[in-house]
Design an enzyme around this catalytic site. Structure first.
Site, short mmCIF file in Angstrom:
data_model
loop_
_atom_site.label_atom_id
_atom_site.label_comp_id
_atom_site.label_asym_id
_atom_site.label_seq_id
_atom_site.Cartn_x
_atom_site.Cartn_y
_atom_site.Cartn_z
N TYR A 8 0.87 -1.19 -0.01
CA TYR A 8 -0.03 0.22 -0.16
C TYR A 8 0.94 1.44 -0.02
CZ TYR A 8 -4.40 -2.38 -0.01
OH TYR A 8 -5.45 -3.38 -0.50
N ASN B 275 -14.42 0.02 -22.46
CA ASN B 275 -13.30 -0.82 -21.77
C ASN B 275 -12.32 -1.16 -23.26
OD1 ASN B 275 -11.88 -3.25 -20.89
ND2 ASN B 275 -13.25 -2.90 -19.15
N HIS C 87 -14.74 0.87 -2.37
CA HIS C 87 -13.80 0.05 -1.90
C HIS C 87 -12.76 0.48 -1.08
CE1 HIS C 87 -14.38 -3.09 -5.13
NE2 HIS C 87 -15.31 -3.07 -4.37
N CYS D 107 -1.46 2.15 16.72
CA CYS D 107 -2.31 3.19 17.11
C CYS D 107 -1.90 3.52 18.58
CB CYS D 107 -3.63 2.69 17.43
SG CYS D 107 -5.09 3.67 17.98
N GLY E 146 -13.99 0.96 -17.42
CA GLY E 146 -12.86 0.45 -16.89
C GLY E 146 -12.89 -0.53 -15.96
N THR E 147 -13.63 -1.36 -15.80
CA THR E 147 -13.75 -2.45 -14.98
C THR E 147 -13.81 -3.66 -15.59
OG1 THR E 147 -14.75 -3.36 -12.89
CG2 THR E 147 -16.29 -2.09 -14.31
N SER E 148 -13.10 -4.76 -15.00
CA SER E 148 -13.25 -6.13 -15.61
C SER E 148 -14.69 -6.85 -15.43
CB SER E 148 -12.02 -6.84 -15.19
OG SER E 148 -12.09 -6.98 -13.83
N CYS F 49 -3.69 3.01 21.17
CA CYS F 49 -4.29 2.19 22.12
C CYS F 49 -3.57 0.73 21.91
CB CYS F 49 -5.47 1.91 21.56
SG CYS F 49 -5.79 0.93 20.25
N ASP G 151 -8.08 5.43 -5.50
CA ASP G 151 -6.80 6.17 -5.52
C ASP G 151 -7.22 7.71 -5.42
OD1 ASP G 151 -8.38 6.79 -7.92
OD2 ASP G 151 -7.24 5.51 -9.17
C1 BJW Z 1 -9.15 0.06 -19.69
C2 BJW Z 1 -8.33 0.94 -19.72
C3 BJW Z 1 -8.21 1.87 -20.40
C4 BJW Z 1 -7.47 -0.80 -18.92
N1 BJW Z 1 -9.68 2.45 -20.52
N2 BJW Z 1 -10.35 0.41 -19.79
C5 BJW Z 1 -20.76 -13.03 -6.04
C6 BJW Z 1 -20.42 -14.19 -6.73
C7 BJW Z 1 -18.95 -14.46 -6.71
C8 BJW Z 1 -18.25 -14.03 -5.61
C9 BJW Z 1 -18.99 -13.13 -4.81
C10 BJW Z 1 -20.11 -12.47 -5.16
N3 BJW Z 1 -20.46 -11.77 -4.05
C11 BJW Z 1 -19.33 -11.64 -3.19
C12 BJW Z 1 -18.33 -12.34 -3.80
C13 BJW Z 1 -16.82 -12.24 -3.29
C14 BJW Z 1 -15.96 -11.50 -3.69
C15 BJW Z 1 -15.87 -11.39 -5.26
O1 BJW Z 1 -16.58 -10.75 -5.85
N4 BJW Z 1 -15.06 -12.28 -5.68
C16 BJW Z 1 -14.80 -12.63 -7.19
C17 BJW Z 1 -13.74 -12.35 -7.53
C18 BJW Z 1 -15.44 -13.98 -7.47
N5 BJW Z 1 -16.29 -10.06 -3.35
C19 BJW Z 1 -16.19 -9.62 -1.97
O2 BJW Z 1 -15.40 -10.23 -1.27
C20 BJW Z 1 -16.57 -8.29 -1.55
N6 BJW Z 1 -17.23 -8.32 -0.36
C21 BJW Z 1 -18.34 -8.93 -0.34
O3 BJW Z 1 -19.09 -9.28 -1.35
O4 BJW Z 1 -18.93 -8.57 0.92
C22 BJW Z 1 -19.93 -9.61 1.42
C23 BJW Z 1 -19.34 -10.85 1.54
C24 BJW Z 1 -19.14 -11.02 3.04
C25 BJW Z 1 -18.19 -12.47 3.43
C26 BJW Z 1 -18.09 -13.05 2.73
C27 BJW Z 1 -18.20 -12.86 1.28
C28 BJW Z 1 -19.02 -11.98 0.89
C29 BJW Z 1 -15.49 -7.31 -1.43
C30 BJW Z 1 -14.81 -7.23 -2.88
C31 BJW Z 1 -13.29 -6.24 -2.26
C32 BJW Z 1 -12.49 -6.05 -3.61
N7 BJW Z 1 -11.29 -5.50 -3.15
C33 BJW Z 1 -10.20 -5.08 -4.06
C34 BJW Z 1 -8.97 -4.71 -3.42
C35 BJW Z 1 -9.38 -3.03 -2.90
C36 BJW Z 1 -8.39 -2.53 -2.19
C37 BJW Z 1 -6.95 -2.15 -3.13
O5 BJW Z 1 -7.15 -1.72 -4.40
O6 BJW Z 1 -5.87 -2.59 -2.65
O7 BJW Z 1 -10.66 -4.26 -4.96
S1 BJW Z 1 -9.84 -6.44 -5.30
C38 BJW Z 1 -9.42 -5.53 -6.47
O8 BJW Z 1 -10.64 -5.63 -7.53
C39 BJW Z 1 -9.95 -4.00 -6.23
C40 BJW Z 1 -10.76 -3.46 -7.30
O9 BJW Z 1 -11.69 -2.28 -7.00
C41 BJW Z 1 -11.69 -4.57 -7.79
C42 BJW Z 1 -12.22 -4.62 -9.25
O10 BJW Z 1 -11.15 -4.39 -10.17
P1 BJW Z 1 -11.42 -3.44 -11.46
O11 BJW Z 1 -11.44 -2.08 -10.95
O12 BJW Z 1 -12.51 -3.86 -12.18
O13 BJW Z 1 -9.85 -3.77 -12.11
P2 BJW Z 1 -9.28 -4.82 -13.07
O14 BJW Z 1 -7.83 -4.80 -13.27
O15 BJW Z 1 -9.98 -6.02 -12.97
O16 BJW Z 1 -10.00 -4.31 -14.56
C43 BJW Z 1 -9.58 -3.39 -15.09
C44 BJW Z 1 -10.15 -3.10 -16.44
O17 BJW Z 1 -9.91 -1.96 -17.08
C45 BJW Z 1 -9.99 -4.24 -17.47
O18 BJW Z 1 -11.11 -4.92 -17.76
C46 BJW Z 1 -9.13 -3.57 -18.82
O19 BJW Z 1 -9.29 -4.04 -20.04
C47 BJW Z 1 -9.65 -2.08 -18.50
N8 BJW Z 1 -8.79 -1.01 -18.82
N9 BJW Z 1 -7.28 0.21 -19.42
C48 BJW Z 1 -10.77 1.55 -20.41
N10 BJW Z 1 -7.31 3.00 -20.54
ZN ZN Z 2 -6.56 2.18 18.27
#
Ligand code: BJW
Ligand code: ZN
Length: 246
Positions: free
Chosen positions: A65, A212, A118, A147, A186-188, A149, A103
């Protein structure tokens, strides 16, 4: 080339909602998670982006981070971010922006009605007493911040298996339901519940547009997918919309 129907629908729309992901920041120099150049082609999400991994090795997770924090402090929003600021000026309170990005670039660009699904890399909190820290400077020698604490401090971001901030996700779902036009940029579409938002918009009658570099796991939820860079496509849409509105 923007299909005419996109501008027609935007001209009629009163409520416009947007979902963004890492791709919108790629042109600013922030690496994406997946796809070409994605950080998770090298690093494993399960080793970094969940609470157990953090407790096992907080030093490693904090290094990751801190590295990203340093990177982000040196870069600027791009034309994609600024175009969304322009759209908010056009639609006023009818506009909302849900972002998965931590970000801060939408806020830095000037977007106002932003739901951070997120978390935000500039905030941290103590896992014991929940005290929040802003823009924390971490002592390089300690590597892991504590902290007053005695509790360990973690970044205020949402990891796998953790709930999204309730108000942010509720407002994003509501905005998707109410929207006449929904953008996904821009999300996958890998990560839920965020990836479910365009489908909610579509089922509630919105016109849905994906921008995308490539088709994604959720492309079927959209009326149109435009393949290309958000920093090229969004300014073009805003330009055409402004021309038609005058
Ligand atoms: C361009 C470009 C340009 C490039 N122009 N485009 C239902 C089904 C299955 C699983 C689950 C479900 N519901 C929940 C889950 C579990 C899980 C999940 O989804 N798992 C899947 C992977 C299967 N979800 C969770 O756990 C979430 N919580 C939750 O549901 O709570 C309830 C729960 C509680 C207890 C147990 C279970 C459930 C939380 C999800 C947290 C995600 N965290 C992260 C890290 C955040 C901190 C950090 O940044 O460090 O978030 S993971 C990471 O992925 C980050 C992102 O926000 C997230 C999404 O990624 P994103 O933004 O889509 O990026 P990329 O890289 O994947 O894609 C980029 C895209 O841009 C690409 O397509 C390129 O082509 C494109 N691109 N350049 C336009 N110039
Ligand atoms: Zn504390």
């Amino acid at each position: 080339m923007i299909p005419e129907i996109v501008i027609e629908k935007l001209l009629k729309a009163k409520r416009v909602a947007v979902l963004t992901g890492a791709g919108i920041s790629a042109e600013s120099g922030v690496p994406t998670f997946r796809g070409e150049g994605g950080i998770w082609n090298k690093l494993k999400p399960e080793e970094l982006a969940n609470f157990d991994a953090f407790m096992r090795n907080p030093k490693l997770v904090w290094e990751w981070y801190n590295m990203r924090k340093n990177l982000i402090s040196d870069i600027k929003p791009n034309q994609g971010h600024y175009s969304l600021v322009e759209l908010e000026k056009i639609y006023g309170s009818g506009f909302s922006l849900a972002t998965q990005n931590i970000d801060n670039l939408h806020i830095r660009a000037g977007s106002k009605n932003v739901f951070e699904l997120h978390g935000n890399i500039e905030r941290s909190y103590c896992i014991n007493c929940r005290k929040y820290y802003h823009d924390m400077v971490i002592d390089e020698n300690k590597a892991v911040p504590y902290c007053q604490c005695g509790g360990i401090i973690r970044p205020d971001v949402v990891w796998f298996g953790e709930n999204l901030p309730e108000e942010e996700i509720n407002l994003s779902v509501e905005a998707a339901k109410q929207s006449d036009f929904y953008f996904s940029i821009g999300t996958s579409g890998n990560v839920y519940p965020a990836a479910g938002l365009p489908g909610i918009a579509k089922r509630n009658g919105a016109f849905t547009l994906e921008i995308n570099l490539e088709r994604t796991l959720i492309s079927d939820e959209f009326d149109i997918t435009l393949t290309g860079k958000s920093g090229d496509i969004l300014p073009e849409i805003v330009k055409l919309l402004r021309e038609e509105r005058t």
